[in-house]
Design a protein around this motif. Structure first.
Motif, mmCIF file in Angstrom:
data_model
loop_
_atom_site.group_PDB
_atom_site.id
_atom_site.type_symbol
_atom_site.label_atom_id
_atom_site.label_comp_id
_atom_site.label_asym_id
_atom_site.label_seq_id
_atom_site.Cartn_x
_atom_site.Cartn_y
_atom_site.Cartn_z
ATOM 1 N N TRP A 198 0.864 -1.214 0.196
ATOM 2 C CA TRP A 198 -0.160 -0.082 0.076
ATOM 3 C C TRP A 198 0.994 1.294 -0.140
ATOM 4 C CZ3 TRP A 198 -0.239 3.987 3.568
ATOM 5 C CH2 TRP A 198 -1.235 4.994 3.338
ATOM 6 N N LEU A 199 1.953 1.207 0.868
ATOM 7 C CA LEU A 199 2.836 2.266 0.937
ATOM 8 C C LEU A 199 3.331 2.780 -0.518
ATOM 9 C CD1 LEU A 199 4.022 4.117 3.115
ATOM 10 C CD2 LEU A 199 6.043 2.622 3.055
ATOM 11 N N VAL A 200 3.973 1.612 -1.275
ATOM 12 C CA VAL A 200 4.519 1.701 -2.489
ATOM 13 C C VAL A 200 3.818 2.192 -3.622
ATOM 14 C CG1 VAL A 200 5.980 0.461 -4.056
ATOM 15 C CG2 VAL A 200 6.549 0.286 -1.564
ATOM 16 N N THR A 201 2.740 1.511 -3.660
ATOM 17 C CA THR A 201 1.842 1.335 -4.976
ATOM 18 C C THR A 201 0.522 2.729 -4.759
ATOM 19 O OG1 THR A 201 0.120 -0.200 -3.921
ATOM 20 C CG2 THR A 201 1.870 -0.738 -5.402
ATOM 21 N N ARG A 202 0.283 3.003 -3.593
ATOM 22 C CA ARG A 202 -0.950 4.178 -3.489
ATOM 23 C C ARG A 202 -0.331 5.553 -3.572
ATOM 24 N NH1 ARG A 202 -5.696 1.711 -2.265
ATOM 25 N NH2 ARG A 202 -6.688 3.731 -2.581
ATOM 26 N N PRO A 203 -1.005 6.393 -4.178
ATOM 27 C CA PRO A 203 -0.487 7.968 -4.228
ATOM 28 C C PRO A 203 -0.415 8.295 -2.402
ATOM 29 C CG PRO A 203 -2.030 7.800 -5.747
ATOM 30 C CD PRO A 203 -1.807 6.400 -5.058
ATOM 31 N N GLU A 204 -1.468 7.937 -1.849
ATOM 32 C CA GLU A 204 -1.367 8.385 -0.277
ATOM 33 C C GLU A 204 -0.226 7.676 0.469
ATOM 34 O OE1 GLU A 204 -5.250 5.603 -1.020
ATOM 35 O OE2 GLU A 204 -3.841 6.784 -2.049
ATOM 36 N N ARG B 94 10.744 9.798 5.673
ATOM 37 C CA ARG B 94 11.855 10.336 5.093
ATOM 38 C C ARG B 94 12.151 9.467 3.937
ATOM 39 N NH1 ARG B 94 15.799 11.353 9.927
ATOM 40 N NH2 ARG B 94 16.763 9.600 9.108
ATOM 41 N N THR B 95 11.319 8.765 2.994
ATOM 42 C CA THR B 95 11.434 8.032 1.993
ATOM 43 C C THR B 95 10.590 8.527 0.858
ATOM 44 O OG1 THR B 95 12.110 6.135 3.615
ATOM 45 C CG2 THR B 95 11.522 5.443 1.205
ATOM 46 N N ARG B 96 11.406 8.653 -0.316
ATOM 47 C CA ARG B 96 10.762 9.415 -1.411
ATOM 48 C C ARG B 96 10.525 7.873 -2.449
ATOM 49 N NH1 ARG B 96 14.379 11.869 0.201
ATOM 50 N NH2 ARG B 96 15.986 11.427 -1.747
ATOM 51 N N ILE B 97 9.526 7.575 -2.779
ATOM 52 C CA ILE B 97 9.085 6.595 -3.403
ATOM 53 C C ILE B 97 8.842 6.566 -5.081
ATOM 54 C CG2 ILE B 97 8.026 4.048 -3.668
ATOM 55 C CD1 ILE B 97 7.409 4.781 -0.348
ATOM 56 N N HIS B 98 9.387 6.232 -5.820
ATOM 57 C CA HIS B 98 8.909 6.312 -7.432
ATOM 58 C C HIS B 98 7.688 5.894 -7.695
ATOM 59 C CE1 HIS B 98 9.602 7.110 -11.614
ATOM 60 N NE2 HIS B 98 10.941 7.673 -11.328
ATOM 61 N N HIS B 99 6.974 6.565 -8.425
ATOM 62 C CA HIS B 99 5.461 6.213 -8.575
ATOM 63 C C HIS B 99 5.322 5.141 -9.761
ATOM 64 C CE1 HIS B 99 6.352 9.152 -11.944
ATOM 65 N NE2 HIS B 99 5.335 8.775 -12.473
ATOM 66 N N ARG B 100 6.464 5.040 -10.760
ATOM 67 C CA ARG B 100 6.502 3.984 -11.785
ATOM 68 C C ARG B 100 6.278 2.570 -11.389
ATOM 69 N NH1 ARG B 100 10.500 7.590 -15.949
ATOM 70 N NH2 ARG B 100 8.788 9.428 -15.971
ATOM 71 N N GLU B 101 5.776 1.816 -12.162
ATOM 72 C CA GLU B 101 6.041 0.293 -11.883
ATOM 73 C C GLU B 101 7.306 -0.125 -12.446
ATOM 74 O OE1 GLU B 101 2.733 -1.749 -12.936
ATOM 75 O OE2 GLU B 101 1.276 -0.783 -11.738
#
Length: 290
Positions: A188-194, A204-211
């Motif tokens: 959920w943390l990785v795949t959802r915008p929220e 403090r972790t910026r996650i890429h939105h692309r699969e």
């Protein structure tokens, strides 16, 4: 600890190969092959020996932290302090974590971050490198060991990025695993915008939105390519993220080229790694790396 000037980027051969630099703590930013800046720390070993431990002054540990960790987290510093009894230590923050640039790809492009850290570690003059990864970092050291190993597609012309021993702690064997509640929360943390907002501002972790495209080689697919480099797989039998079928799959893929330590009562990754276990890993690396 000495810190490089703001904005400084360490490139290949940025650190002279000398005893003076080997004994001097240093913090700087490295630049990966794809141009991401990686916050990195070098610390000389404590040089504590006993009669049963071979000399380890030429050994450097490169530590790959778990997801949402970074070089300044207390659990990462504790691991670094433990391994400093057996050699020098390089710690770094993966892309998207802490002060490093870029965004996390949760185990894909992070192999380039580790390659930059290993290359930097060798520039201090260390003859042997042991990569030690936890959770996500555990999957990264496996992929790095295969990609930069004897048969790896990235080895040619980049031998300074290869490792002499690989230790993977609490790593998944396969991608997209959702069989436990913590892993469902992580997805959920990785795949959802929220979820990514929580990662950025809460962790403090910026996650890429692309699969992923293409999907990278999985950890279990990577393991056969690590040989003949020594491989140690460490996993707790109470790991809440990845049950014991994961390390057993990795060990089966390694065959007689790898070792499996299934630790009774241990949970997940750095937080669950007792000082005694870290000491055993340190001694294993001293005896196996090169």
């Amino acid at each position: 600890m000495r810190t490089g000037p703001a904005g400084h980027v360490a490139r290949s051969r940025s650190v002279p190969n000398s005893e003076t630099h080997r004994r001097t703590p240093m913090r700087t930013f490295l630049r990966t092959e794809d141009g991401v800046t990686i916050d990195s720390v070098y610390e000389p070993g404590a040089l504590v020996y006993d009669a049963g431990t071979p000399p380890s002054g030429d050994l450097v540990f490169v530590i790959a932290h778990g997801f949402t960790g970074d070089v300044d987290r207390p659990h990462v510093r504790r691991v670094a302090t433990a391994f400093a009894q057996y050699g020098a230590v390089v710690t770094f923050s993966f892309r998207g974590h802490g002060r490093s640039g870029g965004r996390s790809t949760v185990g894909d492009k992070e192999v380039l971050d580790l390659a930059a850290a290993v290359t930097w570690a060798r520039e201090f003059g260390h003859a042997r490198v042991a990569t030690v990864g936890f959770s996500m970092g555990g999957s990264v050291v496996l992929r790095h060991g295969a990609l930069y190993g004897p048969e790896g597609s990235m080895r040619e012309g980049r031998t300074e990025a290869c490792t002499d021993a690989v230790v993977s702690v609490s790593a998944p064997a396969r991608w997209y695993y959702r069989g436990t509640a913590p892993m469902r929360r992580l997805h959920w943390l990785v795949t959802r915008p929220e979820g990514r907002l929580v990662g950025r501002y809460g962790l403090r972790t910026r996650i890429h939105h692309r699969e992923w495209s293409p999907v990278p080689l999985s950890p279990v697919e990577s393991v056969p390519g690590i040989a003949p480099t020594p491989l140690l797989i460490v996993h707790g039998d109470r790991d809440g993220y990845f049950p014991v079928d994961h390390p057993r799959m990795l060990a089966e893929a390694a065959g007689d080229r790898g070792e499996l330590w299934l630790e009774p009562g241990m949970g997940h990754a750095e937080h669950a790694a007792a000082d005694e276990l870290l000491a055993r890993i340190g001694r294993w690396a001293v005896g196996r790396a090169g």
